[in-house]
Design an enzyme around this catalytic site. Structure first.
Site, PDB file in Angstrom:
ATOM      1  N   GLY A 173       0.822  -1.206   0.000  1.00  0.00           N
ATOM      2  CA  GLY A 173       0.000   0.000   0.000  1.00  0.00           C
ATOM      3  C   GLY A 173       0.853   1.251   0.000  1.00  0.00           C
ATOM      4  O   GLY A 173       0.369   2.349  -0.233  1.00  0.00           O
TER       5      GLY A 173
ATOM      6  N   GLY B 226       3.261   1.801  -2.086  1.00  0.00           N
ATOM      7  CA  GLY B 226       3.427   2.279  -3.449  1.00  0.00           C
ATOM      8  C   GLY B 226       4.516   1.622  -4.277  1.00  0.00           C
ATOM      9  O   GLY B 226       5.001   2.230  -5.227  1.00  0.00           O
TER      10      GLY B 226
ATOM     11  N   SER C 286      13.475  -1.782   3.888  1.00  0.00           N
ATOM     12  CA  SER C 286      13.448  -0.542   3.086  1.00  0.00           C
ATOM     13  C   SER C 286      14.118  -0.741   1.734  1.00  0.00           C
ATOM     14  O   SER C 286      14.757   0.157   1.201  1.00  0.00           O
ATOM     15  CB  SER C 286      14.129   0.613   3.846  1.00  0.00           C
ATOM     16  OG  SER C 286      13.511   0.818   5.095  1.00  0.00           O
ATOM     17  N   ARG C 287      13.942  -1.956   1.155  1.00  0.00           N
ATOM     18  CA  ARG C 287      14.734  -2.317   0.001  1.00  0.00           C
ATOM     19  C   ARG C 287      13.963  -2.350  -1.306  1.00  0.00           C
ATOM     20  O   ARG C 287      14.570  -2.465  -2.377  1.00  0.00           O
ATOM     21  CB  ARG C 287      15.388  -3.681   0.224  1.00  0.00           C
ATOM     22  CG  ARG C 287      14.363  -4.807   0.418  1.00  0.00           C
ATOM     23  CD  ARG C 287      15.024  -6.166   0.607  1.00  0.00           C
ATOM     24  NE  ARG C 287      15.607  -6.654  -0.604  1.00  0.00           N
ATOM     25  CZ  ARG C 287      14.922  -7.147  -1.634  1.00  0.00           C
ATOM     26  NH1 ARG C 287      13.604  -7.201  -1.600  1.00  0.00           N
ATOM     27  NH2 ARG C 287      15.551  -7.576  -2.699  1.00  0.00           N
TER      28      ARG C 287
ATOM     29  N   THR D  73      12.124  -0.309  -3.323  1.00  0.00           N
ATOM     30  CA  THR D  73      12.435   0.677  -4.357  1.00  0.00           C
ATOM     31  C   THR D  73      13.889   0.560  -4.780  1.00  0.00           C
ATOM     32  O   THR D  73      14.212   0.559  -5.969  1.00  0.00           O
ATOM     33  CB  THR D  73      12.144   2.098  -3.833  1.00  0.00           C
ATOM     34  OG1 THR D  73      10.725   2.230  -3.656  1.00  0.00           O
ATOM     35  CG2 THR D  73      12.652   3.161  -4.783  1.00  0.00           C
TER      36      THR D  73
ATOM     37  N   ALA E 277      17.471   6.854  -6.121  1.00  0.00           N
ATOM     38  CA  ALA E 277      16.573   6.669  -4.977  1.00  0.00           C
ATOM     39  C   ALA E 277      17.153   5.726  -3.928  1.00  0.00           C
ATOM     40  O   ALA E 277      17.918   4.819  -4.234  1.00  0.00           O
ATOM     41  CB  ALA E 277      15.222   6.138  -5.455  1.00  0.00           C
TER      42      ALA E 277
ATOM     43  N   GLY F 105      15.802   3.753   0.016  1.00  0.00           N
ATOM     44  CA  GLY F 105      14.612   3.402   0.799  1.00  0.00           C
ATOM     45  C   GLY F 105      14.402   4.392   1.924  1.00  0.00           C
ATOM     46  O   GLY F 105      15.355   4.960   2.457  1.00  0.00           O
ATOM     47  N   VAL F 106      13.134   4.611   2.295  1.00  0.00           N
ATOM     48  CA  VAL F 106      12.835   5.583   3.354  1.00  0.00           C
ATOM     49  C   VAL F 106      11.963   5.033   4.490  1.00  0.00           C
ATOM     50  O   VAL F 106      11.813   5.691   5.516  1.00  0.00           O
ATOM     51  CB  VAL F 106      12.147   6.853   2.800  1.00  0.00           C
ATOM     52  CG1 VAL F 106      13.097   7.631   1.933  1.00  0.00           C
ATOM     53  CG2 VAL F 106      10.871   6.513   2.045  1.00  0.00           C
TER      54      VAL F 106
ATOM     55  N   GLU G 123      12.037   2.735   6.882  1.00  0.00           N
ATOM     56  CA  GLU G 123      12.563   2.603   8.234  1.00  0.00           C
ATOM     57  C   GLU G 123      13.328   3.847   8.675  1.00  0.00           C
ATOM     58  O   GLU G 123      13.168   4.295   9.811  1.00  0.00           O
ATOM     59  CB  GLU G 123      13.399   1.329   8.327  1.00  0.00           C
ATOM     60  CG  GLU G 123      12.474   0.111   8.234  1.00  0.00           C
ATOM     61  CD  GLU G 123      13.172  -1.181   7.936  1.00  0.00           C
ATOM     62  OE1 GLU G 123      13.628  -1.340   6.788  1.00  0.00           O
ATOM     63  OE2 GLU G 123      13.276  -2.026   8.845  1.00  0.00           O
TER      64      GLU G 123
END
Lengths: 441, 165, 337
Positions: free
Chosen positions: C48, C50, C89-90, C92, C284, C286-287, C289
């Protein structure tokens, strides 16, 4: 305007992209807002049975006997299963296979599943679960860090209660201590946390006409589920298909096995589709949690405001199963310095089995706990040195060319300074000030 | 003992055979197959099952089906008209108020009830109105923004003589 | 009421992905139909937050088509390749590259075929908004759908596979030295709290989150992670505690296990920082965590700023703060009003 060197570049590049940096609407959002999305608990298939789990009600015990006859006689009940009915290894676990799908001779936490029921409706399944009798002999539960570290305490698993000990060593600790003008030492305790995904765990399984066991589940990784389900149930992997159903939150919880093996076993045994939906209470009791940790940290800085050393111990309670705990706690150790250049380090971490609930992956994965300690230490050192907490961090933060606690050289992607400067800019633009450094200086 | 209850759900009379101790939520989900209302806790703590009962928001897991008989029940399924999403639904999507989506229907119903009552709420009033609805993903900010935007949009529609809902 | 205000910051770094030699992979298949519509078979689970949207945007950017032309089939061992878990957080950072690779290969197939169809050197062609264009003039020469039709017609693929192996070697077993992670996320948060010195109750009244996204592929989705992460961090700091007594849960209901509501969460100000990562898709990181971790430390430090007392145990319940104040008073160390 801003000192953040990245901002300009990012703005420049944004212009060049057609879709990167744009707020494209999520494809799944509208059907969710309409209430049309079907999560597993919303799904109904013809002939579907309802599964229910009997959980252990005690943290540590030997199972002597399980009586299921009375439960099996409840009208509408199609199967009452225990470990003896599992056709495969009955084991799962993300680091080691130390968890049983259904408890065998031992109960190691109240989150252990002991038996399963499938019935025509949930009421019949609940009634049957209530009629299963488990004869147990209670064992002394291991509940504290001290219990787990005691070599004479009963062993929860064969290898002993210290599952893993890791060490971070860098530089010369004594030298760091000698060079310190300020030293701060504290013990920190963090607690167990639940993910509380709004959708409690659920799975729906059926064997299709070609003999493939299909499992719909709100999961974070279908392939690893398949790797775990197939051997646990004695199936070849190509006879198991795992489909991620719409998921109502996971946060690391659904990285692990939740309803998959149980609902799969019920479908295999009954040859009927089976849906298994946890209650909120079951969700709060079963499956993984965030690791409680005890952390003793001693940190120093020189008169010049540069960090000199970190000397620390981290104890993590992983409960009755390791799950991903070994990685969580090892990661906490590696991240114990925080995003700073610390030349001299000794950190030891201990991953401890207890008879508490299994802890595993949860958003923040060990660093959540470590940051409670390292950031508290940072502020106390700053105060001792009469520095602003922000300036103290800016002085010590990692930058391209500096090395992390593991000796990893930072590249141009190292962003901590940019985040600190952004907060600094925010504060100066609004004239926000900390009270404490002024008091100290 | 199952009995027959007549419910008025989303403007239509519906019959359901249920036990007197069953919840409105279970009857909506199991008997009527209206699964937009979610079961997040079944103990009135999470708000995922929020519906309107005679125009007021209730957690349907706590309403016994006899207490809902012959009253007006409105569920998330009724908010879109002729396939056009309600402004709250559309704004939830556009403002990023939807993530996992599990709390979303209940959240939207609480917001819908608020806007029926108070077409021009402050942010604090919005936060109060949805404070019985737990969201684990968004941090609520984008939901508040969506409700605010929907209120503005609905006022505009009402001013233009269009249907508000 | 004796309310005191304080400000505190918390910073963190977080290894993105897995490290420790754990498989850290992404993979995707991408297929273009004869009308130019495209399907990405992506093994990554969307929670959810994205991931599907990121996959769509990365594929659209790399292929030169519109996001509306793309459908994502996600996370099914029966139809999508293995893309590793959505955790750490991997998603993306790792799957984004796999999708980028797949889309780039498909684009090359399209340009190869277009070059033959148009009898024009491939180097002079580019795909933009679903059209193969001549670079120099910008003229639209043929739609990608027509090219895909030719590929299908000739038994060529109009489909590509992309993968990315982000696995990093384990650190040294004695010293933990080594390159532990492919990259790190970075974040700093500023918290403002009010502490009621009579009851010990702490309220978070303001939170500013400066989180390094490397490159925000979808800014609203990044904000969603930042706001949601901070809220979970707030819950960890002030409200949520799973209590066991003798190994038995006492918090077996949401009546006892307290999750933050809309009334507990202040407006969270998102400061998206973008320091591009050389290994992430379009820079980019990851965000999820990184946005969660600094909140509790920032609150702890803000409490100290407010009342001069260092809390070392979480969660920071009113009882804990109340008794800490009493003990400081007993020692004569509490700064009275």
């Amino acid at each position: 305007m801003s000192e953040d060197p990245s901002t300009e570049t990012a703005e420049e590049t944004r212009g060049a992209y057609s879709w990167i940096g744009k707020n494209v609407t999520k494809p799944d959002a509208l059907e969710k807002a309409l209430g049309a999305t079907e999560y597993v608990g919303d799904m109904v298939v013809p002939g579907m049975l309802h599964g229910k789990i009997l959980w252990a009600d005690t943290p540590h015990a030997v199972i002597k006997r399980i009586d299921t006859e009375e439960a099996a006689r409840v009208p509408g009940v199609h199967a009452v299963l225990t470990a003896a009915d599992v056709p495969g290894s009955n084991r799962f676990g993300l680091a080691v296979l130390d968890q049983c799908a259904l408890a065998e001779e031992r109960v190691r936490s109240v989150g252990d599943a002991v038996a399963l029921v499938a019935a025509e409706d949930e009421e019949a399944a609940e009634e049957a679960v209530a009629k299963i009798r488990v004869h147990k002999e209670h064992l002394r539960p291991i509940l504290t860090y001290a219990d787990a570290l005691d070599p004479d305490a009963p062993k929860i698993h064969d290898g002993g209660n210290v599952f893993q000990h890791t060490t971070v060593r860098k530089g010369d600790l004594d030298k760091g201590i000698r060079e310190s003008a300020a030293i701060v030492e504290n013990a920190y305790h963090t607690h167990r946390m639940d993910h509380v995904p709004m959708e409690p765990e659920a799975g729906l399984a059926y064997v299709d006409p070609s003999g493939v066991l299909n499992i719909l589940v709100g999961t974070q990784y279908p392939y690893r589920d398949r790797r775990q389900i197939a051997p646990a149930l004695g199936l070849p992997m190509n006879k198991v298909r795992v489909i991620q159903a719409p998921i109502g939150g996971g946060f690391g919880r659904k990285d692990d096995i939740t309803a998959e093996i149980h609902v799969g076993l019920l479908a295999l045994k009954t040859r009927r589709p089976v849906r298994l939906v946890y209650t909120r209470e079951e969700s709060l009791v079963a499956n993984t949690k965030r690791h409680p940790m005890a952390m003793n940290f001693r940190t120093g800085a020189g008169a010049d405001g540069r960090l000199t050393f970190l000397d620390g111990d981290i104890y993590g309670d992983t409960g009755a199963g390791v799950s991903l705990g070994a990685y969580v706690i090892k990661k906490a150790g590696i991240h114990a310095t925080g995003p700073y250049d610390v030349p001299n380090i000794r950190v030891d971490t201990y991953t401890l089995y207890t008879n508490n609930l299994t802890s595993g992956a949860m958003r923040g994965f060990g660093v959540m706990q470590a940051a409670v300690a390292h950031e508290s230490q940072m502020d106390q050192l700053a105060h001792k040195l009469g520095m602003s907490p922000l300036e103290f961090r800016l002085k010590n933060c990692l930058k391209p060319g500096l090395a992390s606690s593991t000796g990893q050289l930072m590249n141009e992607g190292c962003g901590i300074e940019a985040t600190l400067r952004r907060i600094k800019d925010y504060m100066s633009a609004r004239d926000l000030r900390f009270k404490r450094p002024e008091a100290a200086s | 003992m199952k009995q027959r209850y007549v419910l008025r759900v989303n403007g239509r009379g519906m019959e359901a055979a249920a036990e007197a101790h069953e919840s409105l939520l279970d009857v909506l989900r199991e008997n009527l197959r209206l699964t937009g209302s979610k079961k997040g806790c079944n103990e009135a703590e999470c708000g995922s099952c929020t519906v309107l009962l005679d125009g007021r928001p209730v957690v349907s897991c706590l309403v016994l089906v006899p207490d809902a008989a012959d009253r007006d029940v409105v569920t998330i399924e009724a908010l879109a008209t002729d396939g056009v999403p309600h402004p709250i639904q559309r704004q939830m999507v556009e403002q990023g108020g939807v993530q996992c989506g599990y709390c979303t229907p209940g959240m939207i119903m609480s917001a819908y009830a608020l806007l029926l009552d108070n077409p021009d709420p402050t942010d604090d009033e919005i936060r109060f109105a949805i404070s019985g609805n737990i969201c684990r993903c968004t941090g609520y900010g984008k939901i508040v923004k969506a409700v605010r935007a929907a209120a503005v949009e609905m006022k505009g529609q009402a001013g233009n003589g269009g249907a508000a809902s | 009421m004796a309310i005191r205000r304080g400000l505190g910051i918390g910073s963190m770094y977080y290894g993105i992905g897995y490290g420790f030699s754990r498989a850290d992979i992404g993979s995707a298949e991408i297929e273009m139909a004869e009308d130019g519509t495209t399907t990405v078979y992506s093994g990554a689970c969307d929670m959810g937050q994205g991931v599907m949207t990121v996959v769509t945007q990365v594929a659209a950017e790399e292929l030169g088509i519109e996001p509306e032309q793309i459908r994502v089939v996600a996370a099914d061992t029966g139809s999508t390749p293995d893309a590793g878990p959505t955790s750490g957080s991997r998603a993306t950072f790792v799957q984004g590259v796999a999708v980028q690779n797949a889309a780039a290969e498909l684009r090359e197939q399209i340009l190869d075929m277009a070059s033959r169809m148009l009898e024009c050197p491939k180097e002079n062609l580019v795909v933009r908004h679903g059209q193969v264009c001549e670079i120099e003039s910008g003229r639209e020469m043929v739609s990608v759908g027509k090219v895909a039709h030719q590929l299908h017609f000739h038994g060529r693929r109009a489909a590509a596979w992309g993968w990315h192996d982000n696995t990093t070697a384990d650190v040294d077993p004695e010293t933990s030295q080594g390159d532990a992670y492919a990259t790190y996320g970075w974040a700093t948060q500023l918290a403002e709290v009010e502490v009621d010195t009579e009851t010990g109750r702490v309220r978070l009244t303001k939170l500013v989150s400066a989180t390094d996204a490397g490159k925000a592929i979808n800014p609203v989705a990044v904000e969603g992670q930042i706001e949601g992460g901070a809220t979970m961090g707030l819950g960890y700091g002030l409200y949520e505690q799973h209590i066991l007594e003798g190994g038995i849960p006492r918090t077996n209901s949401l009546a006892f296990y307290l999750v933050p509501t809309a009334m507990d969460v202040p407006d969270i100000e998102c400061e998206i920082v973008e320091v591009p990562d050389p290994r992430g898709p379009f820079g980019a990181k990851g965000v999820a965590e990184p946005a969660t971790i600094p909140t509790t430390p920032a609150i702890l430090n803000a409490i100290y700023d407010a009342i001069g007392i260092r809390i070392t145990e979480t969660p920071i319940t009113p009882e804990r703060v109340f008794f800490a104040i009493q003990e400081a008073r007993d020692r004569g160390e509490f700064e009275e009003d």
